[in-house]
Enzyme design. Sequence first.
Site, PDB file in Angstrom:
ATOM      1  N   LYS A  92      -7.114 -13.992  -4.810  1.00 47.31           N
ATOM      2  CA  LYS A  92      -7.489 -13.075  -3.724  1.00 47.31           C
ATOM      3  C   LYS A  92      -8.976 -12.735  -3.799  1.00 47.31           C
ATOM      4  O   LYS A  92      -9.679 -12.709  -2.783  1.00 47.31           O
ATOM      5  CB  LYS A  92      -6.638 -11.790  -3.812  1.00 47.31           C
ATOM      6  CG  LYS A  92      -5.166 -12.012  -3.439  1.00 47.31           C
ATOM      7  CD  LYS A  92      -4.284 -10.806  -3.749  1.00 47.31           C
ATOM      8  CE  LYS A  92      -2.819 -11.119  -3.455  1.00 47.31           C
ATOM      9  NZ  LYS A  92      -1.890 -10.021  -3.760  1.00 47.31           N
ATOM     10  N   GLN A 134      -1.648  -4.687  -7.401  1.00 46.86           N
ATOM     11  CA  GLN A 134      -0.770  -5.855  -7.521  1.00 46.86           C
ATOM     12  C   GLN A 134       0.573  -5.457  -8.143  1.00 46.86           C
ATOM     13  O   GLN A 134       0.612  -4.750  -9.159  1.00 46.86           O
ATOM     14  CB  GLN A 134      -1.465  -6.944  -8.368  1.00 46.86           C
ATOM     15  CG  GLN A 134      -0.711  -8.259  -8.451  1.00 46.86           C
ATOM     16  CD  GLN A 134      -0.623  -9.018  -7.116  1.00 46.86           C
ATOM     17  OE1 GLN A 134      -1.424  -8.815  -6.220  1.00 46.86           O
ATOM     18  NE2 GLN A 134       0.362  -9.873  -6.993  1.00 46.86           N
ATOM     19  N   ASP A 139      -1.930  -4.049   2.082  1.00 46.48           N
ATOM     20  CA  ASP A 139      -0.645  -4.715   1.832  1.00 46.48           C
ATOM     21  C   ASP A 139       0.378  -4.381   2.923  1.00 46.48           C
ATOM     22  O   ASP A 139       1.387  -5.072   3.060  1.00 46.48           O
ATOM     23  CB  ASP A 139      -0.055  -4.256   0.492  1.00 46.48           C
ATOM     24  CG  ASP A 139      -0.423  -5.174  -0.669  1.00 46.48           C
ATOM     25  OD1 ASP A 139      -0.525  -6.397  -0.436  1.00 46.48           O
ATOM     26  OD2 ASP A 139      -0.566  -4.668  -1.793  1.00 46.48           O
TER      27      ASP A 139
END
Length: 292
Positions: free
Chosen positions: A52, A96, A119
């Site tokens: 990412k 994460q 997200d």
Amino acid sequence: MKLIDGKATANQIREEIAEEVKEIVASGKRAPHLAAVLVGEDGGSITYVNAKISDCKQIGFRSTLIKKDADITEDELLAVVDELNQQDDLDGFIVQLPLPKHINEEKIINAIRADKDVDGFHPENFGRMALGMPTMIPATPLGITELIRRYGIETSGKHCVVIGRSNIVGLPASILMGQNTDTGNATVTLTHSRTQNLKEICLSADIIIAAIGKPGFVKEDMVKEGAVVIDVGTTRVKDATRKSGFRLRGDVDFDAVSPKCSYITPVPGGVGPMTRAGLLQNLMVAYRQKFL
Ligand code: GUN
């Protein structure tokens, strides 16, 4: 059978975003800025987060990686989230998952400011997504809808069977597929571990979205001729012939199932790269909400 090339499609999306970022910066505005919080040493998480961050660099985003030890307390992690919430020159961030067991993931997700939740996991954003309002959409289902759009796959009136009801893939994918949009309007069946007659249900599917994390779960006798199969699985299985010692396997028995499909996503190179691209698209949504 047509293979859906997620890698090429994700590259295309990255190029489109890079172009937009170039114009933004040329106009004198600062570049979009993403932060990622990585807790502990989970092999998969390290790989995903590094990917990412590397994507951000490639397309001209600013990025910040924050690494914390696995023994960080919940309160300490909440303090990190709070700091990022308040950081003015930061447009969005992710923590994460999975987090170490002593940390309540829901509590962490709910502490992220909704307008920085790239997200799309925060209840406010999930609610907006479910209501069809503009928002950040979880990256994997967003990637799936992008593939459907860009490959011109017909969804209207089709029977879409989603296997797996996770908050980050199956549940949001089932909602999006049923919405009144150009990649929705399907008749959706959301199946899970308690579903009876799964094989029969899958056999009636025009579109199958497999997201249960069980390698090779969808077999040839569960798929009808001409179906579209989207494989979200990315389980690491041992493979001594690889330098890493493992390879990724999807939820679909690809060799047996693919000859029956009109379209199918491979693993790797299907949904995975699109998930990465989805995060970048969401950061642009967060940035535009603020500046444009
Ligand atoms: N773990 C697996 N997928 C994801 C994701 O899309 N976002 C975050 N934050 N964690 C994940």
